[in-house]
Scaffold this motif. Structure first.
Motif, PDB file in Angstrom:
ATOM      1  N   VAL A 106      -1.478   9.347  -2.802  1.00 39.16           N
ATOM      2  CA  VAL A 106      -2.546   9.682  -3.750  1.00 39.16           C
ATOM      3  C   VAL A 106      -3.278   8.429  -4.191  1.00 39.16           C
ATOM      4  O   VAL A 106      -4.513   8.355  -4.147  1.00 39.16           O
ATOM      5  CB  VAL A 106      -1.970  10.408  -4.985  1.00 39.16           C
ATOM      6  CG1 VAL A 106      -3.056  10.639  -6.036  1.00 39.16           C
ATOM      7  CG2 VAL A 106      -1.327  11.735  -4.580  1.00 39.16           C
ATOM      8  N   ILE A 107      -2.509   7.417  -4.601  1.00 40.54           N
ATOM      9  CA  ILE A 107      -3.133   6.228  -5.188  1.00 40.54           C
ATOM     10  C   ILE A 107      -2.122   5.102  -5.203  1.00 40.54           C
ATOM     11  O   ILE A 107      -0.914   5.353  -5.215  1.00 40.54           O
ATOM     12  CB  ILE A 107      -3.640   6.554  -6.618  1.00 40.54           C
ATOM     13  CG1 ILE A 107      -4.673   5.541  -7.098  1.00 40.54           C
ATOM     14  CG2 ILE A 107      -2.485   6.689  -7.606  1.00 40.54           C
ATOM     15  CD1 ILE A 107      -5.442   5.993  -8.323  1.00 40.54           C
ATOM     16  N   ARG A 108      -2.602   3.871  -5.178  1.00 39.16           N
ATOM     17  CA  ARG A 108      -1.702   2.738  -5.274  1.00 39.16           C
ATOM     18  C   ARG A 108      -2.280   1.694  -6.231  1.00 39.16           C
ATOM     19  O   ARG A 108      -3.482   1.604  -6.433  1.00 39.16           O
ATOM     20  CB  ARG A 108      -1.440   2.121  -3.915  1.00 39.16           C
ATOM     21  CG  ARG A 108      -2.547   1.258  -3.359  1.00 39.16           C
ATOM     22  CD  ARG A 108      -2.013   0.461  -2.184  1.00 39.16           C
ATOM     23  NE  ARG A 108      -3.034  -0.395  -1.616  1.00 39.16           N
ATOM     24  CZ  ARG A 108      -2.759  -1.367  -0.741  1.00 39.16           C
ATOM     25  NH1 ARG A 108      -1.532  -1.592  -0.368  1.00 39.16           N
ATOM     26  NH2 ARG A 108      -3.730  -2.110  -0.257  1.00 39.16           N
ATOM     27  N   GLN A 109      -1.357   0.918  -6.798  1.00 41.62           N
ATOM     28  CA  GLN A 109      -1.718  -0.109  -7.764  1.00 41.62           C
ATOM     29  C   GLN A 109      -1.013  -1.408  -7.403  1.00 41.62           C
ATOM     30  O   GLN A 109       0.201  -1.403  -7.173  1.00 41.62           O
ATOM     31  CB  GLN A 109      -1.305   0.323  -9.180  1.00 41.62           C
ATOM     32  CG  GLN A 109      -1.523  -0.707 -10.261  1.00 41.62           C
ATOM     33  CD  GLN A 109      -2.981  -0.814 -10.673  1.00 41.62           C
ATOM     34  OE1 GLN A 109      -3.678   0.185 -10.818  1.00 41.62           O
ATOM     35  NE2 GLN A 109      -3.456  -2.037 -10.878  1.00 41.62           N
ATOM     36  N   ALA A 130      -6.236   1.378 -10.949  1.00 39.47           N
ATOM     37  CA  ALA A 130      -6.757   1.981  -9.724  1.00 39.47           C
ATOM     38  C   ALA A 130      -7.334   3.365  -9.999  1.00 39.47           C
ATOM     39  O   ALA A 130      -6.845   4.094 -10.875  1.00 39.47           O
ATOM     40  CB  ALA A 130      -5.650   2.076  -8.686  1.00 39.47           C
ATOM     41  N   THR A 131      -8.357   3.708  -9.251  1.00 40.40           N
ATOM     42  CA  THR A 131      -9.013   5.018  -9.377  1.00 40.40           C
ATOM     43  C   THR A 131      -9.352   5.540  -7.992  1.00 40.40           C
ATOM     44  O   THR A 131      -9.817   4.777  -7.137  1.00 40.40           O
ATOM     45  CB  THR A 131     -10.312   4.904 -10.201  1.00 40.40           C
ATOM     46  OG1 THR A 131      -9.994   4.436 -11.511  1.00 40.40           O
ATOM     47  CG2 THR A 131     -10.992   6.248 -10.325  1.00 40.40           C
ATOM     48  N   GLU A 132      -9.062   6.820  -7.773  1.00 49.21           N
ATOM     49  CA  GLU A 132      -9.436   7.508  -6.534  1.00 49.21           C
ATOM     50  C   GLU A 132      -9.971   8.878  -6.916  1.00 49.21           C
ATOM     51  O   GLU A 132      -9.215   9.821  -7.125  1.00 49.21           O
ATOM     52  CB  GLU A 132      -8.222   7.675  -5.610  1.00 49.21           C
ATOM     53  CG  GLU A 132      -7.770   6.430  -4.910  1.00 49.21           C
ATOM     54  CD  GLU A 132      -8.700   5.990  -3.788  1.00 49.21           C
ATOM     55  OE1 GLU A 132      -9.483   6.828  -3.281  1.00 49.21           O
ATOM     56  OE2 GLU A 132      -8.654   4.804  -3.424  1.00 49.21           O
ATOM     57  N   ASN A 133     -11.292   8.956  -7.019  1.00 46.78           N
ATOM     58  CA  ASN A 133     -11.938  10.226  -7.369  1.00 46.78           C
ATOM     59  C   ASN A 133     -11.373  10.772  -8.692  1.00 46.78           C
ATOM     60  O   ASN A 133     -11.496  10.122  -9.728  1.00 46.78           O
ATOM     61  CB  ASN A 133     -11.784  11.232  -6.225  1.00 46.78           C
ATOM     62  CG  ASN A 133     -12.400  10.720  -4.942  1.00 46.78           C
ATOM     63  OD1 ASN A 133     -13.524  10.219  -4.938  1.00 46.78           O
ATOM     64  ND2 ASN A 133     -11.655  10.803  -3.848  1.00 46.78           N
ATOM     65  N   ARG A 134     -10.728  11.926  -8.669  1.00 46.70           N
ATOM     66  CA  ARG A 134     -10.217  12.528  -9.904  1.00 46.70           C
ATOM     67  C   ARG A 134      -8.893  11.921 -10.365  1.00 46.70           C
ATOM     68  O   ARG A 134      -8.368  12.284 -11.428  1.00 46.70           O
ATOM     69  CB  ARG A 134     -10.038  14.033  -9.711  1.00 46.70           C
ATOM     70  CG  ARG A 134     -11.325  14.785  -9.420  1.00 46.70           C
ATOM     71  CD  ARG A 134     -11.075  16.286  -9.301  1.00 46.70           C
ATOM     72  NE  ARG A 134     -10.216  16.625  -8.164  1.00 46.70           N
ATOM     73  CZ  ARG A 134      -8.956  17.025  -8.261  1.00 46.70           C
ATOM     74  NH1 ARG A 134      -8.383  17.146  -9.457  1.00 46.70           N
ATOM     75  NH2 ARG A 134      -8.260  17.323  -7.185  1.00 46.70           N
ATOM     76  N   SER A 181      -6.520   8.711 -11.427  1.00 43.39           N
ATOM     77  CA  SER A 181      -6.538   7.344 -11.928  1.00 43.39           C
ATOM     78  C   SER A 181      -5.168   7.025 -12.509  1.00 43.39           C
ATOM     79  O   SER A 181      -4.375   7.931 -12.799  1.00 43.39           O
ATOM     80  CB  SER A 181      -7.622   7.164 -12.991  1.00 43.39           C
ATOM     81  OG  SER A 181      -7.382   8.011 -14.094  1.00 43.39           O
TER      82      SER A 181
END
Lengths: 114, 116
Positions: free
Chosen positions: B48-51, B59-63, B65
């Motif tokens: 989904v996302i990485r930091q 970090a933010t990916e579309n909807r 964060s």
């Protein structure tokens, strides 16, 4: 987008039998992994593989387990004599490099031991 | 210990609402990587996302964060405008390094249900 592919999606095996789970990592990736998820529990690291040898393995990865990269594309996990407690979802993952790179997972193979 | 803790076993959110999933971790490293993975009922594991810990910006990916609080070792995932397809198990994970090798250590996961 390139994907990690795993076959079969579901494997049913009698206890004591050998099973081979197959994975095709993303083509330009160099590090490969196997993880296991027993139903209802968290995902656990089994083994990492780089340059045709095991980089690291967990205590779960005992002598019954082995990994191999038999050709330029496949990465396999073999369980020599399966036990009931080996029933789990097995995930293959790959990353470009081993350090600090996201690991991309396959869809998993559900292994059921009878 | 290299642990990742997700203390909430499950959460529910109304469609279009915002929900925050909590995660804390333990580390002695100064630079490290954190991830959120989504596992829908089909049981795939989807990043989904990485930091990256040395980056102060969340970090933010579309909807999706994150709220990364390095001092508190907290890494929560915020899902805005929740959709029915967000229904899944969500795992927080930390990349644990050992020399040039690395492996993911996962939390127990949280089951998120999005209500229509």
């Amino acid at each position: 987008e390139p994907e990690v592919t795993q076959t079969p999606s579901h494997q049913v095996t009698q206890m004591g039998q050998e099973v081979i789970l197959r994975c095709v990592p993303i083509s330009n990736h160099l590090y490969f992994y196997w993880y296991r998820q027993i139903l209802g529990q968290k995902v656990e690291f089994l083994v990492s593989f780089y340059n045709n040898e095991i980089s690291e393995k967990s205590e779960i990865f005992d002598d019954q387990f082995s990994v191999e990269r038999p050709d330029g594309s496949n990465f396999t996990l073999k369980i020599r004599s399966t036990k009931l407690e080996d029933s789990a979802m097995y995930f293959c993952a790959s990353s470009v490099w081993g350090e600090n790179q996201p690991q991309h997972f396959g869809d998993g193979t559900r292994l059921s031991i009878l | 210990a290299q642990t990742v803790t997700q203390s909430q076993p499950e959460m529910s959110v109304q469609e279009a609402e915002t929900v925050t999933l909590s995660c804390t971790y333990d580390t002695s490293e100064n630079n490290y990587y954190l991830f959120w993975y989504k596992q829908p009922p089909s049981r795939q594991m989807i990043l989904v996302i990485r930091q990256e810990a040395y980056k102060q910006q969340n970090a933010t990916e579309n909807r999706f964060s994150v709220n990364f609080q390095k001092a508190a070792k907290s890494f929560s995932l915020k899902i805005s405008d929740s959709q029915l397809g967000d229904t899944a198990m969500y795992f927080c994970a930390r990349l644990v390094r050992s020399g040039a090798n690395s492996k993911l250590t996962f939390g127990k996961g949280i089951t998120l249900s999005v209500r229509p």
